[in-house]
Every structure is written in C-alpha cells, then in structure tokens.
Design an enzyme around this catalytic site. Structure first.
Site, mmCIF file in Angstrom:
data_model
loop_
_atom_site.group_PDB
_atom_site.id
_atom_site.type_symbol
_atom_site.label_atom_id
_atom_site.label_comp_id
_atom_site.label_asym_id
_atom_site.label_seq_id
_atom_site.Cartn_x
_atom_site.Cartn_y
_atom_site.Cartn_z
ATOM 1 N N LYS A 28 0.841 -1.197 0.000
ATOM 2 C CA LYS A 28 0.000 0.000 0.000
ATOM 3 C C LYS A 28 0.875 1.245 0.000
ATOM 4 O O LYS A 28 0.662 2.170 -0.791
ATOM 5 C CB LYS A 28 -0.903 -0.039 1.238
ATOM 6 N N ARG A 97 -3.279 3.081 8.560
ATOM 7 C CA ARG A 97 -3.565 1.922 7.712
ATOM 8 C C ARG A 97 -2.399 0.943 7.747
ATOM 9 O O ARG A 97 -1.251 1.339 7.608
ATOM 10 C CB ARG A 97 -3.769 2.376 6.262
ATOM 11 N N GLY A 106 -6.841 -10.007 7.472
ATOM 12 C CA GLY A 106 -6.452 -10.599 8.758
ATOM 13 C C GLY A 106 -5.597 -9.633 9.546
ATOM 14 O O GLY A 106 -5.474 -9.737 10.753
ATOM 15 N N MET A 108 -4.597 -5.695 10.860
ATOM 16 C CA MET A 108 -5.412 -4.676 11.504
ATOM 17 C C MET A 108 -6.221 -3.884 10.482
ATOM 18 O O MET A 108 -5.739 -3.543 9.415
ATOM 19 C CB MET A 108 -4.536 -3.705 12.276
ATOM 20 N N ARG A 341 -3.551 -1.248 -6.611
ATOM 21 C CA ARG A 341 -2.765 -2.486 -6.562
ATOM 22 C C ARG A 341 -3.187 -3.351 -7.746
ATOM 23 O O ARG A 341 -4.252 -3.121 -8.335
ATOM 24 C CB ARG A 341 -3.000 -3.233 -5.252
ATOM 25 N N HIS A 457 -8.246 -44.493 -6.774
ATOM 26 C CA HIS A 457 -8.686 -44.908 -8.102
ATOM 27 C C HIS A 457 -9.680 -43.905 -8.672
ATOM 28 O O HIS A 457 -9.545 -43.440 -9.805
ATOM 29 C CB HIS A 457 -9.315 -46.307 -8.012
ATOM 30 N N SER A 773 10.417 -43.919 -19.212
ATOM 31 C CA SER A 773 9.353 -43.035 -18.773
ATOM 32 C C SER A 773 9.204 -43.232 -17.277
ATOM 33 O O SER A 773 8.968 -44.346 -16.810
ATOM 34 C CB SER A 773 8.048 -43.367 -19.490
ATOM 35 N N CYS A 840 5.313 -39.868 -16.716
ATOM 36 C CA CYS A 840 3.901 -40.068 -17.046
ATOM 37 C C CYS A 840 3.024 -40.323 -15.835
ATOM 38 O O CYS A 840 1.944 -40.857 -15.961
ATOM 39 C CB CYS A 840 3.763 -41.214 -18.045
ATOM 40 N N TYR A 860 10.031 -34.890 -22.101
ATOM 41 C CA TYR A 860 8.606 -34.548 -22.111
ATOM 42 C C TYR A 860 7.949 -34.969 -20.802
ATOM 43 O O TYR A 860 8.499 -35.776 -20.045
ATOM 44 C CB TYR A 860 7.884 -35.202 -23.292
HETATM 45 P P1 ADP Z 1 -7.826 -2.191 3.412
HETATM 46 O O1 ADP Z 1 -6.416 -2.624 3.430
HETATM 47 O O2 ADP Z 1 -8.740 -3.039 4.225
HETATM 48 O O3 ADP Z 1 -8.324 -1.907 2.028
HETATM 49 P P2 ADP Z 1 -7.458 0.633 3.705
HETATM 50 O O4 ADP Z 1 -6.329 1.102 4.523
HETATM 51 O O5 ADP Z 1 -7.256 0.656 2.245
HETATM 52 O O6 ADP Z 1 -7.875 -0.804 4.205
HETATM 53 O O7 ADP Z 1 -8.659 1.561 4.119
HETATM 54 C C1 ADP Z 1 -9.985 1.204 4.335
HETATM 55 C C2 ADP Z 1 -10.886 2.254 3.738
HETATM 56 O O8 ADP Z 1 -10.592 3.547 4.242
HETATM 57 C C3 ADP Z 1 -10.737 2.365 2.246
HETATM 58 O O9 ADP Z 1 -12.000 2.551 1.673
HETATM 59 C C4 ADP Z 1 -9.876 3.576 2.069
HETATM 60 O O10 ADP Z 1 -10.103 4.162 0.818
HETATM 61 C C5 ADP Z 1 -10.346 4.462 3.193
HETATM 62 N N1 ADP Z 1 -9.304 5.405 3.612
HETATM 63 C C6 ADP Z 1 -8.082 5.073 4.049
HETATM 64 N N2 ADP Z 1 -7.347 6.185 4.297
HETATM 65 C C7 ADP Z 1 -8.131 7.236 3.993
HETATM 66 C C8 ADP Z 1 -7.948 8.653 4.025
HETATM 67 N N3 ADP Z 1 -6.781 9.191 4.389
HETATM 68 N N4 ADP Z 1 -8.962 9.419 3.644
HETATM 69 C C9 ADP Z 1 -10.134 8.870 3.250
HETATM 70 N N5 ADP Z 1 -10.387 7.574 3.207
HETATM 71 C C10 ADP Z 1 -9.396 6.738 3.564
HETATM 72 MG MG MG Z 2 -7.861 -0.669 0.767
#
Ligand code: ADP
Ligand code: MG
Ligand code: MG
Length: 888
Positions: A28, A97, A106, A108, A341, A457, A773, A840, A860
């Site tokens: 990210k 984030r 999984g 945070m 991404r 089988h 083979s 094979c 092969y």
């Molecule tokens: P995830 O990894 O679960 O996608 P994100 O970190 O991308 O979590 O964020 C979850 C949501 O919060 C997403 O919809 C993202 O666009 C929104 N978000 C994250 N940071 C900001 C920000 N600075 N301003 C507005 N929305 C945000």
């Molecule tokens: Mg996201």
C-alpha cells in the site's frame, strides 16, 4: 552515527518512496508513493517501514529515533495540509492503515478520522460549516478506534447504532441527523469506558501512538498468522504503517467514495468496473450498508471527477502495465486516490487481460505468460458452478478432480450405465471405486466417494476422464440396501438430484446451475505463445481414440502413456479376458487371447489415427490379473444361489473353479505383487498378443500412407534381465508381423522406471531400453513405502504436522523421488546419451513438478488430456525462469 531512516513521506512534492520499495514500505505504502510520483492526487502522508515492525515485535521497543521521525513527519504534513494535528479549531485528521508486502486480510483494519476529540469535533464543525459531517466523522472514529485499537467488539457499537436508527425509524446511516450523531458519540464513549475501564483518550498524539502499536501487534494476531500459513507468507516480513491525511467522502451530496477495477475482474473485458456511494466514507461501499451505484452512473452524478478518474485509470494501467484495483474518495467534487494495486481476477480474466495487454502493446508475450498461473488454466476447462448461485452444501470431501456436475444419485456402476443409456444424468456415489466401475464412471457426470485420497482410483480415473470428482467424503454414509446416503443433516435417496463441485470438494443438495467454459480465443493464443518458448515436450495419457482426440485439440504432442488394461474392461471383452485368466494351459490361454487380438488391434488403429505423426507410447498389461475377476464375495453369493436352486453340477463346478482361481490370484499386497513385466515373464502369450496387435495396427495404417510411431513400454522393470527377456519376445513378434505384412515399422522398445532398483541400475537398463518413462505414481509409492490406496488414512496428518508439505502423489517430492529421477537420468544417459526420457505419473500435469522435469532434463511430461494446457503453460514458465537465471 545518524539514525536510520524509518519514515518515508509521500505527497505534496516530497515523496521519498517508490513502487520498487514494497519490501520496506509494504504494498500500500509503496504504491501510494508511486501514485504521488506520477502526479496523481493522493492525500499526503507517511509510511513507517516494515523494519520498524520487525524490531518492535522482537523487543516491544521502537528503534531509536523513530518517535522523532514520526513527529517531524506530522509537522511536514501539517505544513502541506495547512491544519494542525491535535488542534481544537482546525484539526488535521489522519487515517492509520496497515500494509504488508503482500495484501493480507487478517491484519489490523484501518482507523479513519484519527485526531478527533470532544473539542476538535466542534472546531471541525465550525470550520466546515457542517456539524453533521463533523459528528458523523467522530462517531465513526470512536467505533473504529474502539474496535480496532482497543479490541472492543465491533458489534457493540453496531448494536447501539441500529437501536438508534430503529428508535428514530430510519434505515440509512445518512439519515441520522446531527443530534442523533451527537448522542451516538456520547454512547460510544460510554461503551469504551465501560469495556476498558478507561476514558477514551482525548490526546491526538496518544491516539496515534496507540494506533501505530496496534498495527504492529496485529501482525501476530491469530487471523494474520493463519492467513500467512495458508499463503506461505514468511512471519519475518512484518507490516508497514501508513499515516495519511484524511479526505472526506461524507461531506454531503458532492462527496463520495468508491472502489473500482480498471478492467472487469470476472471476464477481463476492458471496461471500467466498480461502485461508489455518495456521502459515505471508507468501507461503506464494501460493508453493504447501502447499495452502491455502478461506476458508470458517476459520469452523470459528478462529470468532472469521473473524467479525471478515467484519466487516472489509463495512467495507472500504462504505468503498472497491469489491471488495477483502486480506491478513491471525492471530497466536495475533488477526486483523491487512496490505493492502487494489481487486481485479483478470475482465471478467464487473467488470460484475457494478458492477451489483450500484449495486443495493446502494454506488455510483451513473456510477461503475459508469466502472469498466468498454470493452475488457473485447469479451472477454465471444466464446467463450473454459476458463481451467482446459492448453495446448500451438505458435506465436503477432497477436491479430487475439478469441475462441477449435477445428476441423480446412483450407487452402482451398472445402474449408472443403464440410467445414462436412457438419457439420465447421474452422479455415481460409491464407498470407493475399482477398475470394474470404469464403465459406470464414464457414464456418470461426476463421482463421489466416501473413501480414498487425491490419488485414489476414483480421483485418478476421474481426472483422466476430465470428470468432476469429490473423494474421501467421509461425512456421508451409504446404505445401498435402503438406497440412500446420509450426511449428518440429511438423507438423500437414490434418484434424487445432487451436485458436486470437484474444485472445492462440496456436495450440494439439488441441481445447481452450471456454466460451461470453452477454450477461448485468448487461451488458444497464450498457449501458442507458451509453445513458442517451451522446450519440454507435452504428451498425454490417453487410452481411447476419443481421449487422444481431445488431447490433440488441447495441444498434446503424442501419447506418453496408453494403458492397455482399460481396454480389457469393456462389456464385450471382460468375459474373454476372464476366459484367458481361467485357462489352465498355454494353449487354452492362446485361444482366448486370439479372440482379444482383433479388439486390441482395433483400439490401436483408433489411437494411432488420432495421433498420426506423433509418438504413441503403449504400456503392455500392468495390473494384477485378479482385478479382472469378480470379487470373492460376489462369486460366493452366486455359488450359494446356484446351490440352493439345485443348479446342475457343471454350473456349480464352473463357479467353484472361478473361486479357486480368485483365491489363487488373491494377493496380500497387490501393488507389490504379480503385475507389470512379471506377468510378461510368466505368461508370455499376453504380451505377445498385445505386441502383435500393436504392430499389425501400425502396419495397416502405414500401408494407408500414415506415419505411425509406436513405442512399446514394458512396465515395472526392476532388473535388466527382465527387460532382456521380455524385449526378446517383443522383437521376435514384431519382426514376424512385419515380415508377414511386408511393412517396416519404426517402433521403439522402452521401459517405465518406477522402482528404486530400476533407478539405481538405470545405466544397465538403458543399454536395452530406447526410452525411459518415469512412472512417478509407483515410484512415489515405492520410494516412500506408502501405498497410495491406504495413504489417505495418515497423509493428512503428515501434512498437518508439516512432515510433508504436500501430498507427494499430487506434487512431486523433489528432494526424495526427484533425487531418484535425477540419478535415473544421469545413469541412463551415461550408457545411452540420446536416451529419450519422459514422465507419465499424475505429476505430469502439476505445474511445480513440470518445472522440475524441465530443470532435470526430461524430454517430455505426459498428463491427462485436460491438463495438457496446464503443462504447456508450466513448461513455458520453466523455460522463462531458466532464461532469467542465465541472464544473472
Ligand atoms: P484495506 O487494506 O482493508 O483496504 P485501507 O487502509 O485501504 O484498508 O482503508 C480502508 C478504507 O478507508 C478504504 O475505503 C480507504 O479508501 C479508506 N481510507 C483510508 N485512508 C483514507 C484517508 N486518508 N482518507 C479517506 N479515506 C481513507
Ligand atoms: Mg484498501
Ligand atoms: Mg479492511
């Protein structure tokens, strides 16, 4: 010494990171930096590196200098945004984030609007002239902080929220007015105090530090650990933390937030694909609180933002040269990008996108090939359950052969054939299957077994036939007498409809809608590219002209394994085969075999025709003979029936003789018993007949002007003398037939290498054999000393305990069995340098095993028809990987 750099800034012309720094900044963070570098509007922020996480988790201490770097990054941020963190009147709010190298559910969850407190919420309200927005942001922040950082269950806040809406008689969050939101804020703070025993922290900097710590700690929460394990993500990577200035999609009708893909992730079609919500924040779109609008409607709702979004789509795709999955927010008409991404996609989409991007000049063919997971192709070639269907799953077994099937339940092969003949679609449900069920399996749409593993089988035959199969589904029990099978929760009668999904192992009640994928134009194209780069040959395992034809269409370059025993099970043949087995003298056996000869010959004519110009490797009879006899119990029943009926003596005698024979042939350990070339040694007439059929068929077609390349393969050789003996017979018969027909056939004689002794004496064997083979099913079995029919009882535990990483019958055990293969190749080529060597077993269509085969110098691999495209792609990957290595 200067402190190391722990914090990387992005946005506002001060971006320090870039896309190639994923290891340090996480996916990210690296991509946020890259977007900023591209001049795409990204709210500014900074990334704390994964290294900090790793260090912190070791000693629960931050590296020296980190706090200072965070503080100065916040200051920079304040300068750019023109707001102050923790300020009462004009507060800077941020999101916190997580973001590992690989996208990792999984970890945070994100906290938005961090920095708000009882005073600054008023400042925000005043500043924006929008109190509703300010309190909406605050109640969101309290709930997220409470849930994510303080570990108070999300549902506690949700519950209060929905009660509030109920009492006000409203449905949408957006209908909550400012008073309601203010009340919620108070209630949320009370929850926090009640649950933690402490007041909600009003200090912004403290909030931030707590959130950063929570992100780091979430690397080791159970969900994250489990996810890492399942996806082979090393625990040592750690996660980065992104702190980013907030932009607000919840400021009213000219604001909103959305997620989108630059192409359709389901089909790969080149069209914008996504959803958005007006007056919403963060994950409202995916949370399903309100129904989002399709992205196309944004064009009318906010034309300027939409146009800008279109430009960004193109820019991102041109830059990353791949389909992107993006998040954006519009704040009062102004667009911001929050994430990009490479987008996840279905197998069909992956292939279409790769092919299209080559056509568009975005990527070259090699890049396109490497973007297609060979296993994805497998999924494309089998019917699948309509992804939109709702399913009532009643049991789960092993996903033994991919694809989905729908049909009426039948419990015997006989019944399956009968019903199929009358046009019904059936699912054959058996405790386990055996060779005599072949007819029924072939007639069925799919196969469900209670016992047996991925190489039982049922599984092997089903994959070979390209039929869906769920094996080892021990949650069900069959009562054939009552004509039912039951799971814990329900009982299903013979004749009822069920569906099985051999890709997931699910057993589903009733008929589910299926969609039949076809070999798309794009798939044909990319497979052609695969053929251009690969050097490893790909053949098929096929026993019938039909299979051979299918495999040719999938690109097979010959047959690597034609199992002749399957030809013995036909209704018209099994009585003759039994007559041959019951024969008490060589002469009697020969006369039974003479009846089989024309049938065998016909089989080979069909197969040779379908494979014209390509080599066809025919394995002489391999299984123990008792497999062709009825089982003992059945014969006993018949005997008792005849006796109680007072049947004539000679009839009773006949059954008694059969039983004697069954008893005589019965083996404690059939897999290590009287089979393979041992049959040829003891009953030479069987192989003689087969060779005669092969060469006669070849002669016939050669006379028609066809180019026929038969390869006669002797199974289960352990000692070169076995091969010498059998080979002598083969050569004699072949010469006799060719002399009689006055045709010269360029046939070859080779052997399967499937016993450790054969590997260790491969130099001697290669003096006699013109090709090898590797029969990796038996070789795995005999190397481990695991019977593959019984391994299902303990293998799952081996995998659970990490003794083995994979089922070695599905994925070649490279360090053990693979080592033997290397020895066999070296020794074999030491005495015959141009020895042709193939593989094979079931592994021939498994990508990692195919890549291994390329590396060790096989000529092969051979696999079931449906896996031929998978093997072609894997072989291309192998060649490209080698090219990369050689460059370095
Ligand atoms: P995830 O990894 O679960 O996608 P994100 O970190 O991308 O979590 O964020 C979850 C949501 O919060 C997403 O919809 C993202 O666009 C929104 N978000 C994250 N940071 C900001 C920000 N600075 N301003 C507005 N929305 C945000
Ligand atoms: Mg996201
Ligand atoms: Mg999330």
């Amino acid at each position: 010494m200067a402190d190391s750099k722990f914090v990387y800034f992005f946005g506002g012309n001060r971006t320090e990171g870039k896309n190639s720094m994923k290891d340090l900044l996480g996916g990210k963070g690296a991509n946020l930096a890259e977007m900023a570098n591209l001049g795409i509007p990204v709210p500014p922020g900074f990334t704390i590196t994964t290294e900090v996480c790793v260090q912190y988790l070791k000693g629960k201490e931050y590296p020296k200098g980190l706090i200072e770097q965070v503080d100065s990054a916040i200051e920079k941020l304040e300068g750019i945004v023109g707001k102050k963190f923790g300020d009462d009147n004009n507060p800077l709010l941020v999101s916190v984030r997580s973001g590992a190298r690989a996208s990792m559910p999984g970890m945070m969850d994100t906290v938005l609007n961090l920095g708000l407190n009882d005073r600054s919420v008023l400042g925000l309200a005043k500043n924006t002239g929008n109190p509703r927005f300010a309190f909406d942001s605050y109640r969101r922040f309290l709930a997220m902080f409470g849930d994510v950082v303080l570990g108070i269950g999300h549902d506690k806040f949700e519950h209060v929220l929905s009660e509030k809406k109920q009492s006000l008689n409203i449905i949408q969050d957006t209908d909550l007015d400012v008073n309601a939101l203010k009340e919620l804020v108070e209630q949320f703070k009370t929850i926090i105090e009640r649950e933690t025993g402490e007041k909600f922290p009003q200090d912004a900097r403290k909030q931030l530090m707590m959130a950063i710590e929570a992100v780091f700690q979430s690397w080791n929460n159970q969900r994250a650990i489990t996810y890492r394990k399942l996806n082979n993500i090393p625990a040592g990577w750690g996660t980065a933390v992104n702190v980013q200035a907030m932009v607000y999609g919840n400021m009213g009708e000219t604001s909103g937030t959305g997620v989108a893909f630059t192409r359709d992730p389901g089909t790969g079609e080149k069209r914008f694909f996504g959803e958005y919500l007006i007056n919403a924040q963060g994950e409202d779109v995916v949370a399903g609180i309100r129904t989002p609008n399709p992205i196309s409607t944004l064009k009318e709702a906010m034309p300027a933002a939409f146009r800008q979004l279109e430009e960004i789509y193109v820019k991102l795709e041109n830059h990353f040269r791949d389909m992107q999955d993006i998040e954006f927010t519009i704040e009062q008409g102004k667009l911001y990008m929050l994430q990009t991404r490479n987008g996840k996609r279905t197998a069909a989409a992956a292939i279409k996108i790769a092919a299209d991007m080559v056509a568009e000049g975005l990527i070259d063919k090699k890049t396109a090939l490497l973007r297609i997971e060979p296993n994805q192709i497998d999924k494309l070639l089998h019917p699948m359950i309509d992804p939109n269907a709702t399913l009532q799953v009643v049991a789960s077994g092993l996903p033994a052969s991919p694809g989905a099937a729908v049909g009426q339940v039948v419990f015997t092969a006989e019944h399956a054939e009968k019903m199929a003949e009358s046009g019904a679609k059936v699912i054959l449900v058996r405790t386990e299957t055996s060779p005599e069920d072949i007819g029924g399996m072939n007639a069925a749409e799919g196969i469900l077994t209670v016992r047996g593993g991925m190489t039982s089988h049922a599984a092997v035959v089903a994959r070979g036939m390209g039929k869906p199969c769920v094996a080892g589904c021990d949650a069900i029990s069959i009562d054939i007498k009552k004509g039912v099978f039951s799971t814990g929760s329900c009982t299903i009668n013979e004749g009822d409809h069920i569906s099985i999904d051999g890709s997931t192992g699910h057993v589903i009640v009733g008929k589910v809608p299926l969609i039949t994928p076809e070999v798309s134009e794009e798939l044909r194209t990319v497979l052609q590219w695969a053929d251009e780069v690969r050097t490893l040959g790909v053949r098929t395992n096929a026993d019938t002209p039909y299979d051979a034809t299918v495999a040719r269409d999938f690109g097979a370059e010959g047959i690597g394994l034609c199992r002749t025993e399957h030809m013995f099970f036909g209704d018209d043949r099994i009585p003759v085969v039994r007559e041959m087995i019951m024969a008490e003298s060589g002469t009697a056996r020969r006369s039974a075999l003479a009846k089989l000869l024309p049938m065998q010959k016909e089989d080979f004519v069909g197969i040779f025709r379908a494979m014209e110009g390509y080599p066809v490797t025919i394995r002489l009879l391999d299984p123990p003979l008792h497999e062709f006899l009825p089982d003992h119990e059945e014969a006993l029943k018949k005997l008792m029936e005849l006796e109680s009926k007072g049947a004539p003596e000679h009839e009773i005698d006949r059954v008694k003789k059969i039983m004697d024979r069954i008893e005589f042939l019965q083996e404690i350990n059939p897999m290590l018993g009287f089979r393979g070339c041992r049959l040829g040694v003891v009953y030479p007439e069987i192989y003689e007949m087969q060779v005669q059929a092969i060469i006669e068929a070849a002669c016939e077609l050669t006379k028609e002007g066809m180019n026929i390349v038969p390869e006669i393969m002797i199974p289960l050789i352990s000692h070169v003398k076995e091969l010498q003996l059998v080979k002598k017979q083969v050569v004699k018969i072949a010469s006799d037939v060719m002399a009689e027909k006055d045709v010269k056939i360029n046939y070859r004689i080779g052997t399967m290498i499937e016993l450790p002794r054969a590997v260790l004496t491969a130099d001697k064997i290669a003096r006699e054999a013109e090709f090898f083979s590797f029969g990796t099913n038996d070789l795995t079995q005999t190397t481990f000393g695991f019977s593959r029919d019984d391994a299902g009882k303990f293998l799952p535990f081996y995998i659970e305990q990490s003794i083995l990483e994979h089922d070695p019958f599905a994925v070649l055990d490279q360090s053990g069995v693979g080592e033997l293969i290397k020895i066999g190749i070296d020794k074999g080529r030491s005495t015959r340098h141009d020895l042709k060597i193939g593989l094979c077993g079931e592994h021939g269509g498994e990508p990692s095993s195919v890549i291994f085969g390329h590396k060790v110098g096989l000529n092969y691999v051979s696999c079931s028809p449906f896996r031929v495209p998978v093997a072609r792609m894997a072989a291309a990957h192998a060649a490209l990987q080698e090219e990369e290595m050689n460059k370095k």
